[in-house]
Scaffold this active site. Structure first.
Site, PDB file in Angstrom:
ATOM      1  CG  ASP A 168      87.148  26.610  11.684  1.00 17.73           C
ATOM      2  OD1 ASP A 168      87.743  25.804  11.114  1.00 17.73           O
ATOM      3  OD2 ASP A 168      85.942  26.514  11.768  1.00 17.73           O
ATOM      4  N   GLY A 191      73.188  28.486   4.276  1.00 20.92           N
ATOM      5  CA  GLY A 191      73.837  27.168   4.656  1.00 20.92           C
ATOM      6  C   GLY A 191      73.568  26.616   6.099  1.00 20.92           C
ATOM      7  CD  GLU A 192      70.929  22.538   6.779  1.00 17.24           C
ATOM      8  OE1 GLU A 192      70.478  21.797   5.696  1.00 17.24           O
ATOM      9  OE2 GLU A 192      70.292  22.308   7.844  1.00 17.24           O
ATOM     10  N   GLY A 193      75.081  23.902   9.529  1.00 17.16           N
ATOM     11  CA  GLY A 193      76.211  23.101  10.015  1.00 17.16           C
ATOM     12  C   GLY A 193      75.806  22.331  11.192  1.00 17.16           C
ATOM     13  CB  SER A 194      77.754  20.521  13.563  1.00 25.64           C
ATOM     14  OG  SER A 194      78.471  19.870  12.777  1.00 25.64           O
ATOM     15  CE  LYS A 243      77.004  31.432  12.579  1.00 25.51           C
ATOM     16  NZ  LYS A 243      78.517  31.207  13.139  1.00 25.51           N
TER      17      LYS A 243
END
Length: 507
Positions: free
Chosen positions: A126, A11-14, A33
């Site tokens: 979070d 997965g990927e994020g900001s 990560k």
């Protein structure tokens, strides 16, 4: 990072991406990560440093385990144990909600993990379904500590924009900078309902919409939060709606099918006043976990799950590679033979499934109903039946079959027409006139003596048997319209025996 082989993107994020990798030395599968170039982005660097710092001091069975940290070409890399399943995945599989007992087990561990963080003066900030991992054994692990931080000293303030909106407490939405552990407790309350119902509790499309969802269900904000709302420039020109009691839709009205104990737990977590929300330790003593001795019973079960995961993660390289090859082999097509009694009643049919891979043959017996008294030629223990049955052979390469614990006999039942031959394991379908060869193990050999004559010696443990047309010692089948050749053969054989005996007596 050269010692890791990249197996693909998770997965990927900001702020970066997560990759599935394999350690080339140990064979262990890990999650890495990979942050964006942190030297060029102060926010990325801040988040990376915060996560590294916190995870180095947090070690708990319900928190993801940080294995290694390294920096290469301005990028930080965090190596974690690999867990590829999340509660969000479960919710996608079960859109109407998870099983009550599953939610109990998940929530018990979530609160345990959050409670451990709180005991070290750390708040996660979070908590949401995609940040809660679930191992194959069912062990829950909180992950993504990029927004986590230690509790502030008196007078110190926090950043206000944290947490995904749907799980954000009212104090965060109005811009309070003096919040605490209660923001994580609020998120727990949102998770309780979502896991059981399959849908988010407060799916706001904006911060003001989120506040409207919350107030419609739980009532007006406390005076301090109302004051902060009107001072916040983000909400300039916007007025809070006043929710009257008759307009409110409390949890018990919105979810009438949920048990009272669930509503009670959720209400405690979702108290509009953060000072009145319970601690994690108090939640674990709630009736939701204490009824029927669940907490004590599951604590013992959980320990076994944790030990199982620890064993799996510490497997040596050779075993892991062998296990991977075995798993890969299960996904490929395998040629199998099914030897089945086709004349038996469908309700009482026995079948044997032979899996062929290289020189090994595994046999798995599947039974439907009770056994037929005149089924195959041999019982599992090797004793013969009273009759002979025909043999049906087909390719079952697409059938998924587990490995049997105790493989049975490898010899299929003989055909009615003893001069004909069933297809061999590696032969094409169809009959081949001549001699039939069966490969049998040491256990089966002694039960085949009445039917066979030994031919040339074979390798140890494997025997080639030539089935002749003689039926003097062979048990006879019941008459059938499908087997005239056998009746004829028996009749001719009997006449020859009679003539032979008469000749002997005359001489």
């Amino acid at each position: 990072m050269e010692k890791y082989e990249n197996l693909g993107l998770v997965g990927e994020g900001s702020y970066g991406m997560v990759m599935k990798c394999r350690n080339k030395d140990s064979g262990r599968i890990v999650a890495i990560k990979k942050f964006l170039e942190s030297d060029d982005d102060k926010m990325v660097k801040k988040i990376a440093m915060r996560e590294i710092k916190l995870l180095k001091q947090l070690r708990h069975e319900n928190l993801v385990n940080l294995l290694e940290v390294c920096k290469k070409k301005k990028r930080w890399y965090l190596v974690f144990e690999f867990v590829d399943h999340t509660i969000l995945d479960d919710l996608k599989l079960f859109p109407n909600g998870l099983d009550y007992q599953v939610v109990q087990k998940y929530l018990f561990q979530i609160i345990n993990g959050i409670g451990f963080c709180h005991s070290h003066n750390i708040i996660h900030r979070d908590i949401k379904p995609e940040n809660i991992l679930v191992s194959q054994s069912g062990v829950v692990k909180l992950c993504d500590f990029g927004f986590a931080r230690t509790l502030a000293a008196p007078g110190e303030v926090y950043t206000d924009y944290v947490a995904t909106r749907w799980y954000r407490a009212p104090e965060l939405l109005v811009g309070d900078v003096k919040y605490g552990k209660a923001v994580d407790i609020w998120a727990i309350g949102c998770l309780v309902i979502e896991m059981l119902m399959g849908q988010p509790l407060f799916p706001g499309e904006s911060d003001i919409d989120q506040l409207h969802h919350i107030m419609t269900c739980l009532g007006n904000l406390i005076p301090r939060h109302q004051e902060l709302f009107y001072k916040n420039p983000v909400f300039a020109g916007v007025r809070l709606p006043e929710i009257k009691d008759i307009e409110a839709e409390p949890l018990e009205s919105r979810y009438p099918k949920l048990p009272e104990v669930v509503i009670s737990l959720a209400k405690k977590c979702l108290h509009i006043d953060p000072d009145k929300r319970p601690l994690c330790a108090d939640l674990l003593h709630h009736d939701f976990f204490q009824m029927d001795g669940f907490a004590e019973r599951f604590s013992q079960e959980l320990q076994l799950k944790i030990e199982k995961d620890a064993r799996n993660n510490s497997l040596p390289k050779k075993f892991q590679i062998r296990k991977k090859e075995k798993d890969d082999a299960l996904g490929e097509e395998r040629k199998t033979l099914v030897v089945q009694d086709t004349n038996a009643d469908p309700k009482t049919k026995d079948s044997k499934v032979l899996k062929v891979k290289g020189s090994k043959i595994d046999v798995e017996k599947t039974e439907k109903g009770t056994r037929a008294s005149n089924g195959s030629c041999l019982h599992d223990n090797g004793t013969s039946h009273k009759g002979l049955s025909s043999t049906s052979l087909r390719d079952c390469s697409n059938v998924t079959i587990d490995h049997p614990r105790n493989p049975g006999t490898a010899i299929p039942p003989l055909t009615h027409n003893l001069s004909a031959v069933a297809p061999g394991i590696n032969a094409a379908m169809g009959t081949i006139p001549g001699v039939q060869n069966y490969r049998v193990d040491e256990k089966t050999k002694k039960y085949c003596n009445p039917f066979v004559k030994p031919s040339q010696p074979s390798p140890s443990g494997i025997y080639n048997m030539n089935v002749s047309a003689s039926v003097s010692n062979c048990p006879l089948p019941r008459k059938s319209k499908h087997s005239p050749p056998l009746d004829l053969a028996v009749s001719m054989g009997a006449r020859r025996v009679k003539l032979y005996l008469e000749t002997e007596s005359e001489t």
